[in-house]
Design an enzyme around this catalytic site. Structure first.
Site, PDB file in Angstrom:
ATOM      1  N   GLU A   1       0.855  -1.198   0.000  1.00 41.78           N
ATOM      2  CA  GLU A   1       0.000   0.000   0.000  1.00 41.78           C
ATOM      3  C   GLU A   1       0.884   1.239   0.000  1.00 41.78           C
ATOM      4  O   GLU A   1       1.776   1.380   0.835  1.00 41.78           O
ATOM      5  CB  GLU A   1      -0.936  -0.021   1.227  1.00 41.78           C
ATOM      6  CG  GLU A   1      -1.700   1.273   1.494  1.00 41.78           C
ATOM      7  CD  GLU A   1      -2.536   1.772   0.304  1.00 41.78           C
ATOM      8  OE1 GLU A   1      -3.379   1.005  -0.187  1.00 41.78           O
ATOM      9  OE2 GLU A   1      -2.334   2.926  -0.126  1.00 41.78           O
TER      10      GLU A   1
ATOM     11  N   THR B   1      -9.182   4.578  -0.353  1.00 43.81           N
ATOM     12  CA  THR B   1     -10.015   5.763  -0.519  1.00 43.81           C
ATOM     13  C   THR B   1     -11.152   5.743   0.492  1.00 43.81           C
ATOM     14  O   THR B   1     -11.434   6.730   1.177  1.00 43.81           O
ATOM     15  CB  THR B   1     -10.626   5.772  -1.944  1.00 43.81           C
ATOM     16  OG1 THR B   1      -9.565   5.753  -2.888  1.00 43.81           O
ATOM     17  CG2 THR B   1     -11.497   6.990  -2.166  1.00 43.81           C
TER      18      THR B   1
ATOM     19  N   ALA C   1       3.956   0.188  -5.562  1.00 41.48           N
ATOM     20  CA  ALA C   1       4.347  -1.000  -6.335  1.00 41.48           C
ATOM     21  C   ALA C   1       4.379  -0.667  -7.816  1.00 41.48           C
ATOM     22  O   ALA C   1       3.627   0.180  -8.292  1.00 41.48           O
ATOM     23  CB  ALA C   1       3.344  -2.117  -6.077  1.00 41.48           C
TER      24      ALA C   1
ATOM     25  N   GLU D   1     -25.004  20.973 -12.404  1.00 36.17           N
ATOM     26  CA  GLU D   1     -25.062  19.623 -12.975  1.00 36.17           C
ATOM     27  C   GLU D   1     -25.275  19.726 -14.487  1.00 36.17           C
ATOM     28  O   GLU D   1     -26.167  20.438 -14.951  1.00 36.17           O
ATOM     29  CB  GLU D   1     -26.196  18.828 -12.304  1.00 36.17           C
ATOM     30  CG  GLU D   1     -26.605  17.540 -12.987  1.00 36.17           C
ATOM     31  CD  GLU D   1     -25.481  16.506 -13.150  1.00 36.17           C
ATOM     32  OE1 GLU D   1     -24.770  16.229 -12.179  1.00 36.17           O
ATOM     33  OE2 GLU D   1     -25.322  15.992 -14.288  1.00 36.17           O
TER      34      GLU D   1
ATOM     35  N   ALA E   1     -17.611   0.475  -2.334  1.00 38.72           N
ATOM     36  CA  ALA E   1     -16.711  -0.262  -1.450  1.00 38.72           C
ATOM     37  C   ALA E   1     -17.174  -1.710  -1.267  1.00 38.72           C
ATOM     38  O   ALA E   1     -16.351  -2.636  -1.267  1.00 38.72           O
ATOM     39  CB  ALA E   1     -16.642   0.447  -0.105  1.00 38.72           C
TER      40      ALA E   1
ATOM     41  N   HIS F   1     -42.971  -3.412  15.204  1.00 35.97           N
ATOM     42  CA  HIS F   1     -43.683  -2.137  15.251  1.00 35.97           C
ATOM     43  C   HIS F   1     -43.213  -1.346  16.469  1.00 35.97           C
ATOM     44  O   HIS F   1     -43.019  -1.932  17.524  1.00 35.97           O
ATOM     45  CB  HIS F   1     -45.189  -2.409  15.378  1.00 35.97           C
ATOM     46  CG  HIS F   1     -46.003  -1.148  15.481  1.00 35.97           C
ATOM     47  ND1 HIS F   1     -46.238  -0.328  14.391  1.00 35.97           N
ATOM     48  CD2 HIS F   1     -46.612  -0.564  16.544  1.00 35.97           C
ATOM     49  CE1 HIS F   1     -46.968   0.702  14.775  1.00 35.97           C
ATOM     50  NE2 HIS F   1     -47.205   0.588  16.075  1.00 35.97           N
TER      51      HIS F   1
END
Ligand code: FAD
Ligand code: NAD
Length: 465
Positions: free
Chosen positions: A35, A42, A119, A206, A320, A444
């Site tokens: 990592e 994230t 990496a 948007e 995720a 309920h």
């Protein structure tokens, strides 16, 4: 140069990578995870968790501010509240820190070797990692790419200064007086709503004719109404063009083709995310792509033998829980188990106000393959628990086949409905019929009764509407 060998190498310790490595470790595979940043990726560091922490803080602040302004129908009053964003962010960072340590601990407990560093592929079996103490070579029988995604940058609004991505928004030490949000999707609306509740004057720009285009118009309507109530200005069919000359406004071309300046102390750009496919030697192994993403099959295999890919780097939906499910599956495949992607649905939750949940097919999606449907919709305005929680906006909707009543999809919009997603997913995954949902006693008073009532409604005999 140090060199190690292992059975399985996982690149990236986000939800996809760390779950894959933990499961592989549990199954006794000699596993290494690399990592470049912090464990959790994230999601844990700059995504799901910190954004939900900020949303919660904003909800709490907004609630007391409403009370202080004498708007509270419950009869609670108090003096004007203030928020110290520095403390809010420090609280959020403590949650992230606890989870970082938790993930690192889980990896260790599963016997996984963790390497900190970036990496880079040398070839399909060899990766070199730049660590603080030098280059580490890792040779592996199998490699899993779980490098995730990064925010899309607009060329005319590059990140830096007042133009921020979600990562910058989650680290702001003060609430901006004015915030322009470019992109009315998941992040723009989740964080835009939070900042509006914290006191910012928010404008959402948007490009498409409506916000949250992933969800159908009925689900989005209560969110649009709430945004208007919160004073959030929403410009649809609008294009951001860049910053004004003085830099204090965002220039927008509105739907009617006119240019408008939107005052903006900060501009939050949330126009999607792209797969992290650069900077780790993808060119050395030349994997097939599906658009910008790495192409995978139903076992998450790439075009190169022994190389798998999972999570955001493999495409939509970039969520995720999809990454985690893929990670678990791949670890089991590498350990020799017979697994392939057999999920009926991947739930989607948007943590707006009110929240939106969608599991399986919407009515329009279901109509594409099924001629006759039974659809039941139950409003929270007829649900006692929703009334006691001041959450009467929204509904639960169940979509089923008309012939055998198989539930094809379930959607809801309402306060706190994210927690109903588990029941919805279970029903779809287990192949429930309308009668199964209608015949299950729901406690309920809970909002979940809306689910049972929606199924009853589809069967033609709802009790409370
Ligand atoms: P990531 O989490 O992106 O992790 C990839 C990791 O790989 C990173 O830690 C990175 O540092 C590392 N890496 C990359 N390249 C290398 C390399 N060469 N060497 C070593 N390490 C490397 N999803 C939800 O389901 N629910 C939510 O509520 C939600 N909220 C979100 C809110 C925000 C603001 C954002 C930005 C995203 C949100 N998401 C949410 C999406 C979610 O974060 C992603 O779908 C998820 O993190 C993807 O997991 P992943 O393992 O594929 O990749
Ligand atoms: P998004 O795809 O959800 O929304 C992007 C929006 O920006 C869209 O509505 C799109 O039409 C609009 N857009 C694109 N280009 C534009 C432009 N030039 N001007 C104006 N609008 C433009 O993307 P996001 O909000 O950046 O989130 C990225 C991903 O992260 C999501 O797709 C999702 O997979 C994940 N995420 C999930 C959650 C959750 O599960 N609750 C929360 C946040 C993020």
């Amino acid at each position: 140069m140090k060199e190690i060998s292992c059975k399985l190498l996982v690149i990236g310790a986000g939800p996809g990578g760390y779950v894959c490595a933990i499961r592989a470790g549990q199954l006794g595979l000699d596993t290494v995870i690399v990592e470049a940043g912090k464990p959790g990726g994230t999601c844990l560091n700059v995504g799901c968790i910190p954004s939900k922490a900020l949303i919660h803080a904003a909800d709490e602040f907004f609630k007391v501010r409403e009370m202080a302004q004498g708007h509270d129908p419950l009869g609670i009053s108090l003096a004007a509240p203030a928020i110290d964003m520095g403390k809010t962010i420090a609280w959020k960072d403590r949650i992230v820190g606890r989870l970082n340590t938790g993930v690192a601990g889980l990896l260790k407990k599963a016997g996984v070797k963790s390497i900190e560093g970036r990496a880079r592929f040398r070839d399909g079996k060899t990766v070199e990692v730049e660590t603080e103490t030098g280059t580490q070579i890792v040779r592996a029988e199998t490699i899993v790419i779980a490098t995730g995604s990064v925010p899309v940058e607009l060329p005319f609004l590059p990140f830096g200064g007042k133009v921020i991505s979600s990562t910058g928004a989650l680290a702001l030490k003060a609430v901006p007086a004015t915030l322009a949000v470019v992109g009315g999707g998941y992040i723009g609306l989740e964080l835009g709503t939070a900042f509006a509740k914290l006191g910012a004057k928010v404008t959402v720009v948007e490009a498409l004719p409506r916000i949250l285009p992933l969800y159908d118009a009925d689900l989005v309507r209560p969110v649009s109404k709430r945004l208007a109530d919160l004073g959030v200005r929403v410009l649809t069919g609008a294009k951001a063009k860049g910053l004004s000359q003085g830099g204090d406004a965002l220039i927008v071309e509105t739907a009617d083709g006119k240019a408008q300046d939107i005052p903006a102390e900060r501009v939050l750009v949330t126009v999607g995310r792209r797969p992290a496919t650069e900077g780790w030697g993808l060119e050395e192994i030349d994997l097939d792509r599906a658009g910008p993403f790495i192409r995978i099959d139903e076992r998450c295999r790439t075009s190169m033998r022994g190389v798998y890919a999972i999570g955001d780097v493999t495409g939509e939906p970039m969520l995720a829980h999809r990454a985690m499910a893929q990670g678990e599956m791949v670890a089991e495949i590498v350990a020799g188990m017979k697994r392939s992607w057999d999920k009926r649905s991947i739930p989607a939750v948007c943590f707006t106000d009110p929240e939106i949940v969608s599991v399986g097919l919407s009515p329009d999606e279901a109509r594409q393959t099924t001629a006759e449907l039974k659809i039941g919709q139950f409003p929270f305005s007829a649900n006692g628990r929703a009334m006691t929680l001041q959450g009467e906006a929204g509904f639960v909707r169940v979509v089923a086949r008309a012939d055998n009543h198989l539930v094809l999809g379930i959607q809801a919009v309402g306060s706190g409905v994210s927690e109903l997603s588990a029941a919805f997913s279970l029903a779809v995954e287990m192949g429930a019929r309308l009668e199964d949902v209608a015949g299950t006693i729901h406690a309920h008073p809970t909002q979940s009764e809306g689910f049972q009532e929606a199924a009853l409604k589809a069967l033609g005999h709802a009790l409370h509407t």
